[in-house]
Design a protein around this motif. Structure first.
Motif, PDB file in Angstrom:
ATOM      1  N   ILE A 128       0.750  -5.802   9.800  1.00 22.90           N
ATOM      2  CA  ILE A 128      -0.320  -5.012   8.962  1.00 22.90           C
ATOM      3  C   ILE A 128      -1.244  -4.549   9.898  1.00 22.90           C
ATOM      4  O   ILE A 128      -1.831  -5.202  10.726  1.00 22.90           O
ATOM      5  N   GLY A 129      -1.506  -3.118   9.880  1.00 20.37           N
ATOM      6  CA  GLY A 129      -2.526  -2.508  10.853  1.00 20.37           C
ATOM      7  C   GLY A 129      -3.774  -2.057  10.360  1.00 20.37           C
ATOM      8  O   GLY A 129      -4.684  -1.283  10.858  1.00 20.37           O
ATOM      9  N   GLY A 130      -3.831  -2.319   9.009  1.00 13.30           N
ATOM     10  CA  GLY A 130      -5.093  -1.750   8.361  1.00 13.30           C
ATOM     11  C   GLY A 130      -4.929  -1.527   6.787  1.00 13.30           C
ATOM     12  O   GLY A 130      -3.924  -1.357   6.181  1.00 13.30           O
ATOM     13  N   LEU A 131      -6.017  -1.405   6.273  1.00  9.40           N
ATOM     14  CA  LEU A 131      -5.958  -1.141   4.655  1.00  9.40           C
ATOM     15  C   LEU A 131      -7.450  -0.605   4.411  1.00  9.40           C
ATOM     16  O   LEU A 131      -8.374  -0.492   5.029  1.00  9.40           O
ATOM     17  N   LEU A 132      -7.077   0.692   3.735  1.00 10.75           N
ATOM     18  CA  LEU A 132      -8.268   1.547   3.350  1.00 10.75           C
ATOM     19  C   LEU A 132      -8.180   2.295   2.149  1.00 10.75           C
ATOM     20  O   LEU A 132      -7.217   2.486   1.673  1.00 10.75           O
ATOM     21  N   PHE A 133      -9.246   2.106   1.149  1.00 10.01           N
ATOM     22  CA  PHE A 133      -9.272   2.626  -0.139  1.00 10.01           C
ATOM     23  C   PHE A 133     -10.451   4.017   0.010  1.00 10.01           C
ATOM     24  O   PHE A 133     -11.309   3.881   0.638  1.00 10.01           O
ATOM     25  N   SER A 134      -9.742   4.996  -0.397  1.00 10.67           N
ATOM     26  CA  SER A 134     -10.343   6.293  -0.038  1.00 10.67           C
ATOM     27  C   SER A 134     -10.190   7.245  -1.106  1.00 10.67           C
ATOM     28  O   SER A 134      -9.382   7.234  -2.050  1.00 10.67           O
ATOM     29  N   LYS A 135     -11.001   8.230  -1.159  1.00  7.05           N
ATOM     30  CA  LYS A 135     -11.017   9.576  -1.848  1.00  7.05           C
ATOM     31  C   LYS A 135      -9.776  10.511  -1.440  1.00  7.05           C
ATOM     32  O   LYS A 135      -9.396  11.077  -2.445  1.00  7.05           O
TER      33      LYS A 135
ATOM     34  N   SER B 222      -4.488   2.922   1.433  1.00  8.42           N
ATOM     35  CA  SER B 222      -3.576   3.083   2.404  1.00  8.42           C
ATOM     36  C   SER B 222      -3.252   2.031   3.237  1.00  8.42           C
ATOM     37  O   SER B 222      -4.463   1.491   3.285  1.00  8.42           O
ATOM     38  N   ILE B 223      -1.962   1.710   3.524  1.00  6.35           N
ATOM     39  CA  ILE B 223      -1.890   0.487   4.301  1.00  6.35           C
ATOM     40  C   ILE B 223      -0.976   0.776   5.503  1.00  6.35           C
ATOM     41  O   ILE B 223       0.003   1.767   5.330  1.00  6.35           O
ATOM     42  N   TRP B 224      -1.447   0.561   6.598  1.00  6.24           N
ATOM     43  CA  TRP B 224      -0.668   0.907   7.809  1.00  6.24           C
ATOM     44  C   TRP B 224       0.163  -0.218   8.331  1.00  6.24           C
ATOM     45  O   TRP B 224      -0.478  -1.717   8.341  1.00  6.24           O
TER      46      TRP B 224
ATOM     47  N   LYS C 133      -6.460  11.167   1.497  1.00  7.85           N
ATOM     48  CA  LYS C 133      -5.591  10.691   2.195  1.00  7.85           C
ATOM     49  C   LYS C 133      -5.977  10.810   3.671  1.00  7.85           C
ATOM     50  O   LYS C 133      -6.500  11.790   4.201  1.00  7.85           O
ATOM     51  N   PRO C 134      -5.972   9.511   4.239  1.00  5.26           N
ATOM     52  CA  PRO C 134      -6.383   9.462   5.780  1.00  5.26           C
ATOM     53  C   PRO C 134      -5.411   9.989   6.867  1.00  5.26           C
ATOM     54  O   PRO C 134      -4.774   9.238   7.673  1.00  5.26           O
ATOM     55  N   LEU C 135      -5.187  11.384   6.622  1.00  2.00           N
ATOM     56  CA  LEU C 135      -4.208  11.831   7.716  1.00  2.00           C
ATOM     57  C   LEU C 135      -4.599  12.743   8.910  1.00  2.00           C
ATOM     58  O   LEU C 135      -4.153  12.928   9.735  1.00  2.00           O
ATOM     59  N   LYS C 136      -6.083  12.790   9.009  1.00  2.00           N
ATOM     60  CA  LYS C 136      -6.835  13.319  10.128  1.00  2.00           C
ATOM     61  C   LYS C 136      -7.588  12.467  10.675  1.00  2.00           C
ATOM     62  O   LYS C 136      -8.095  11.522  10.225  1.00  2.00           O
TER      63      LYS C 136
ATOM     64  N   LEU D 205       4.446   3.276  13.824  1.00  2.00           N
ATOM     65  CA  LEU D 205       3.496   2.873  12.908  1.00  2.00           C
ATOM     66  C   LEU D 205       3.737   3.743  11.606  1.00  2.00           C
ATOM     67  O   LEU D 205       3.819   4.951  11.733  1.00  2.00           O
ATOM     68  N   GLU D 206       3.817   3.104  10.656  1.00  2.00           N
ATOM     69  CA  GLU D 206       4.142   3.689   9.133  1.00  2.00           C
ATOM     70  C   GLU D 206       2.895   3.622   8.349  1.00  2.00           C
ATOM     71  O   GLU D 206       2.126   2.750   8.151  1.00  2.00           O
ATOM     72  N   LEU D 207       2.460   4.378   7.584  1.00  2.00           N
ATOM     73  CA  LEU D 207       1.478   4.513   6.645  1.00  2.00           C
ATOM     74  C   LEU D 207       1.918   4.842   5.249  1.00  2.00           C
ATOM     75  O   LEU D 207       2.595   5.873   4.992  1.00  2.00           O
ATOM     76  N   PHE D 208       1.592   3.874   4.291  1.00  2.00           N
ATOM     77  CA  PHE D 208       1.954   4.024   2.964  1.00  2.00           C
ATOM     78  C   PHE D 208       0.707   4.160   2.068  1.00  2.00           C
ATOM     79  O   PHE D 208      -0.350   3.440   2.176  1.00  2.00           O
ATOM     80  N   ILE D 209       0.981   5.408   1.311  1.00  2.00           N
ATOM     81  CA  ILE D 209      -0.220   5.450   0.668  1.00  2.00           C
ATOM     82  C   ILE D 209      -0.015   5.545  -0.967  1.00  2.00           C
ATOM     83  O   ILE D 209       0.888   5.980  -1.410  1.00  2.00           O
ATOM     84  N   PHE D 210      -0.596   4.591  -1.563  1.00  2.00           N
ATOM     85  CA  PHE D 210      -0.530   4.191  -2.958  1.00  2.00           C
ATOM     86  C   PHE D 210      -1.513   4.647  -3.711  1.00  2.00           C
ATOM     87  O   PHE D 210      -2.801   4.953  -3.326  1.00  2.00           O
ATOM     88  N   ASP D 211      -1.161   5.067  -5.249  1.00  2.00           N
ATOM     89  CA  ASP D 211      -2.240   5.255  -5.946  1.00  2.00           C
ATOM     90  C   ASP D 211      -3.043   4.330  -6.349  1.00  2.00           C
ATOM     91  O   ASP D 211      -2.529   3.172  -6.361  1.00  2.00           O
TER      92      ASP D 211
END
Length: 154
Positions: free
Chosen positions: A137-144, A127-129, A146-149, A108-114
């Motif tokens: 596509i494993g998910g999409l998240l908009f956040s403040k 963030s797109i997994w 980076k969802p690394l933890k 699984l790879e996570l791509f984080i875009f500005d």
């Protein structure tokens, strides 16, 4: 003795606050096909919301856990997103990671875009997994942040 205790506490602090699930992918090692799938999916999601097109995604394979959020509930999610963020835009790639523990059996790879929004400047990342197997596509998240933890809810 004080030096030893100081080094011990610094080491414990370093390891307790370091990311454990993801390892960053070097820019030269990023798979361009998965990168393009991730970016185009995020852009299409925003375009569908902006155009009030709530049809299912045709050109992407979405994993079964994310189907409800990304296909079945797209109308509600788009209304909520537009109310919170206004017009939004995916910018450049910020960073990419692979999931360390699933690397050998379900990569699984996570791509984080500005991410730029009209109403809420605190939200900075999209963030797109993407699963390596067939670019699912494993998910999409908009956040403040980076969802690394792992975030555990109490």
């Amino acid at each position: 003795m004080k030096k030893t205790l100081t080094i011990l506490f610094l080491t414990i602090g370093y390891f307790s606050f370091s990311q454990k699930l993801y390892k960053q992918i070097a820019e030269k090692d990023i798979n361009q096909e998965r990168f393009n799938v991730a970016k185009s999916f995020a852009q299409e999601y925003l375009k569908k919301c902006e155009n009030k097109d709530y049809s299912k995604f045709q050109n992407y394979i979405i994993d079964s856990r994310s189907t409800k959020k990304l296909n079945d509930s797209i109308k509600e999610n788009c209304h909520e997103m537009f109310a919170k963020y206004g017009k939004s835009e995916i910018l450049n790639l910020n960073s990419s990671y692979y999931h360390k523990y699933t690397k050998n059996y379900d990569p699984l790879e996570l791509f984080i875009f500005d991410f730029k929004t009209e109403k809420n400047s605190e939200v900075k990342y999209a963030s797109i997994w993407v699963y390596e197997d067939k670019n699912i596509i494993g998910g999409l998240l908009f956040s403040k942040e980076k969802p690394l933890k792992i975030v555990r809810k109490k």
